[in-house]
Design a protein around this motif. Structure first.
Motif, mmCIF file in Angstrom:
data_model
loop_
_atom_site.group_PDB
_atom_site.id
_atom_site.type_symbol
_atom_site.label_atom_id
_atom_site.label_comp_id
_atom_site.label_asym_id
_atom_site.label_seq_id
_atom_site.Cartn_x
_atom_site.Cartn_y
_atom_site.Cartn_z
ATOM 1 N N LEU A 109 -17.097 7.162 -0.650
ATOM 2 C CA LEU A 109 -18.251 6.558 -0.505
ATOM 3 C C LEU A 109 -18.333 5.472 0.652
ATOM 4 C CD1 LEU A 109 -18.330 5.165 -4.297
ATOM 5 C CD2 LEU A 109 -19.676 7.180 -3.190
ATOM 6 N N LYS A 110 -19.411 4.959 1.098
ATOM 7 C CA LYS A 110 -19.461 4.098 2.369
ATOM 8 C C LYS A 110 -18.574 3.025 2.144
ATOM 9 C CE LYS A 110 -22.548 1.450 5.411
ATOM 10 N NZ LYS A 110 -23.670 1.672 5.947
ATOM 11 N N GLY A 111 -17.745 2.554 3.066
ATOM 12 C CA GLY A 111 -16.946 1.470 3.006
ATOM 13 C C GLY A 111 -15.487 1.707 2.050
ATOM 14 N N GLU A 112 -15.428 3.034 1.463
ATOM 15 C CA GLU A 112 -14.288 3.337 0.599
ATOM 16 C C GLU A 112 -12.945 3.591 1.252
ATOM 17 O OE1 GLU A 112 -12.965 6.336 -3.106
ATOM 18 O OE2 GLU A 112 -15.152 6.609 -1.954
ATOM 19 N N LEU A 113 -12.003 3.023 0.805
ATOM 20 C CA LEU A 113 -10.765 3.273 1.782
ATOM 21 C C LEU A 113 -10.247 4.648 1.315
ATOM 22 C CD1 LEU A 113 -8.685 -0.072 1.197
ATOM 23 C CD2 LEU A 113 -9.878 0.750 3.325
ATOM 24 N N ARG A 114 -9.693 5.095 2.080
ATOM 25 C CA ARG A 114 -8.972 6.513 1.963
ATOM 26 C C ARG A 114 -7.714 6.351 0.920
ATOM 27 N NH1 ARG A 114 -7.755 6.084 7.113
ATOM 28 N NH2 ARG A 114 -5.520 6.549 6.698
ATOM 29 N N PRO A 115 -7.745 7.366 -0.164
ATOM 30 C CA PRO A 115 -6.729 7.242 -1.113
ATOM 31 C C PRO A 115 -5.376 7.003 -0.519
ATOM 32 C CG PRO A 115 -8.175 9.065 -1.755
ATOM 33 C CD PRO A 115 -8.486 8.574 -0.306
ATOM 34 N N ASP A 116 -4.879 7.590 0.419
ATOM 35 C CA ASP A 116 -3.450 7.243 1.124
ATOM 36 C C ASP A 116 -3.244 6.009 1.484
ATOM 37 O OD1 ASP A 116 -5.404 7.913 3.337
ATOM 38 O OD2 ASP A 116 -3.747 8.936 4.354
ATOM 39 N N LEU A 117 -4.462 5.322 2.142
ATOM 40 C CA LEU A 117 -4.330 3.908 2.593
ATOM 41 C C LEU A 117 -4.238 3.206 1.326
ATOM 42 C CD1 LEU A 117 -3.948 1.697 4.808
ATOM 43 C CD2 LEU A 117 -6.741 2.123 4.958
ATOM 44 N N SER A 118 -5.200 3.310 0.412
ATOM 45 C CA SER A 118 -5.018 2.434 -0.965
ATOM 46 C C SER A 118 -3.596 2.485 -1.459
ATOM 47 C CB SER A 118 -6.150 3.059 -1.693
ATOM 48 O OG SER A 118 -7.515 2.754 -1.257
ATOM 49 N N ASN A 119 -3.059 3.771 -1.497
ATOM 50 C CA ASN A 119 -1.829 3.847 -1.908
ATOM 51 C C ASN A 119 -0.565 3.192 -1.057
ATOM 52 O OD1 ASN A 119 0.826 5.644 -2.132
ATOM 53 N ND2 ASN A 119 -0.301 6.109 -4.062
ATOM 54 N N LEU A 120 -0.576 3.464 0.138
ATOM 55 C CA LEU A 120 0.374 2.555 1.035
ATOM 56 C C LEU A 120 0.124 1.212 0.813
ATOM 57 C CD1 LEU A 120 0.049 4.527 4.120
ATOM 58 C CD2 LEU A 120 1.966 4.526 2.656
ATOM 59 N N LEU A 121 -0.885 0.462 0.578
ATOM 60 C CA LEU A 121 -1.191 -0.716 0.246
ATOM 61 C C LEU A 121 -0.460 -1.119 -1.061
ATOM 62 C CD1 LEU A 121 -4.966 -1.363 1.496
ATOM 63 C CD2 LEU A 121 -2.825 -1.963 2.719
ATOM 64 N N CYS A 122 -0.773 -0.534 -2.035
ATOM 65 C CA CYS A 122 -0.101 -0.623 -3.504
ATOM 66 C C CYS A 122 1.350 -0.626 -3.157
ATOM 67 C CB CYS A 122 -0.658 0.194 -4.405
ATOM 68 S SG CYS A 122 -2.486 -0.150 -4.926
ATOM 69 N N ILE A 123 2.132 0.231 -2.595
ATOM 70 C CA ILE A 123 3.414 0.266 -2.482
ATOM 71 C C ILE A 123 3.956 -0.921 -1.729
ATOM 72 C CG2 ILE A 123 5.064 1.625 -1.236
ATOM 73 C CD1 ILE A 123 3.436 4.239 -1.847
ATOM 74 N N LEU A 124 3.120 -1.473 -0.761
ATOM 75 C CA LEU A 124 3.648 -2.619 -0.034
ATOM 76 C C LEU A 124 3.777 -3.700 -0.976
ATOM 77 C CD1 LEU A 124 1.744 -2.799 3.342
ATOM 78 C CD2 LEU A 124 4.282 -2.652 2.812
ATOM 79 N N SER A 125 3.032 -3.868 -2.217
ATOM 80 C CA SER A 125 3.132 -4.916 -2.958
ATOM 81 C C SER A 125 4.433 -4.998 -4.040
ATOM 82 C CB SER A 125 1.991 -4.894 -3.851
ATOM 83 O OG SER A 125 1.713 -3.818 -5.012
ATOM 84 N N ASP A 126 5.282 -3.824 -3.597
ATOM 85 C CA ASP A 126 6.507 -3.500 -4.549
ATOM 86 C C ASP A 126 6.104 -3.594 -6.041
ATOM 87 O OD1 ASP A 126 8.024 -3.948 -2.462
ATOM 88 O OD2 ASP A 126 8.082 -6.273 -2.658
ATOM 89 N N PRO A 127 5.245 -2.371 -6.558
ATOM 90 C CA PRO A 127 4.815 -2.448 -7.984
ATOM 91 C C PRO A 127 5.957 -2.297 -8.928
ATOM 92 C CG PRO A 127 4.342 -0.342 -6.512
ATOM 93 C CD PRO A 127 4.925 -1.386 -5.728
ATOM 94 N N LYS A 128 5.678 -3.037 -9.993
ATOM 95 C CA LYS A 128 6.582 -3.084 -11.117
ATOM 96 C C LYS A 128 5.869 -3.032 -12.390
ATOM 97 C CE LYS A 128 10.190 -5.207 -8.644
ATOM 98 N NZ LYS A 128 9.956 -4.684 -7.398
#
Length: 159
Positions: free
Chosen positions: A2-21
């Motif tokens: 969609l317009k303005g939607e982040l690519r799934p790979d970028l969204s995934n990397l942002l989440c990984i950076l948050s140290d998911p627990k």
């Protein structure tokens, strides 16, 4: 996408950076199309995920500059992509917007909580962030291109 939607790979990397627990209480207050929360759900279990947006159809209404529906110190991770002031929000006073946003995030983040944020106006945001040196430690920053536009990802921790 969609317009303005982040690519799934970028969204995934942002989440990984948050140290998911698995005990995370996770928030994306600018969820738009929901790509960040969707990727976070795929990574590992979590306690709760909140997502919303102030003006996106079919999303829970959530004002990132007024997170009064959340208790103070109740969120462990915030991963988000606020308006860049390019199309939607082009009339924003980004300096004031960033300040209010960082204040609200500080209120709801738990001590040691992590904020991962994708910013289009990296110089202005960096300048505003300097006023929060007593509230956040900058753990990392990454300069990237998003759809050909220069951007920066910040990983901050509440102190």
């Amino acid at each position: 996408l969609l317009k303005g939607e982040l690519r799934p790979d970028l969204s995934n990397l942002l989440c990984i950076l948050s140290d998911p627990k698995k005990e995370d209480i996770f928030l994306d207050p600018f969820s738009g199309s929901g790509s960040i929360a969707k990727e976070r759900r795929k990574l590992t279990s979590f306690k709760e995920i909140f997502e919303g947006d102030i003006s996106y159809e079919n999303k829970k209404k959530l004002d990132a500059l007024n997170l009064k529906s959340f208790k103070n110190n109740s969120v462990s991770k915030i991963v988000t992509d606020p308006p860049w002031g390019v199309t939607l929000g082009r009339d924003l006073d980004l300096n004031n917007f960033y300040s209010k946003m960082l204040d609200e995030f500080y209120k709801v983040l738990d001590l040691g909580g992590i904020l991962v944020i994708l910013i289009g106006n990296k110089e202005l945001f960096g300048s505003v962030l300097n006023n929060f040196f007593d509230k956040y430690n900058k753990l990392r920053q990454y300069d990237i291109l998003v759809n050909g536009k220069k951007a920066r990802v910040y990983k901050l921790i509440k102190i």
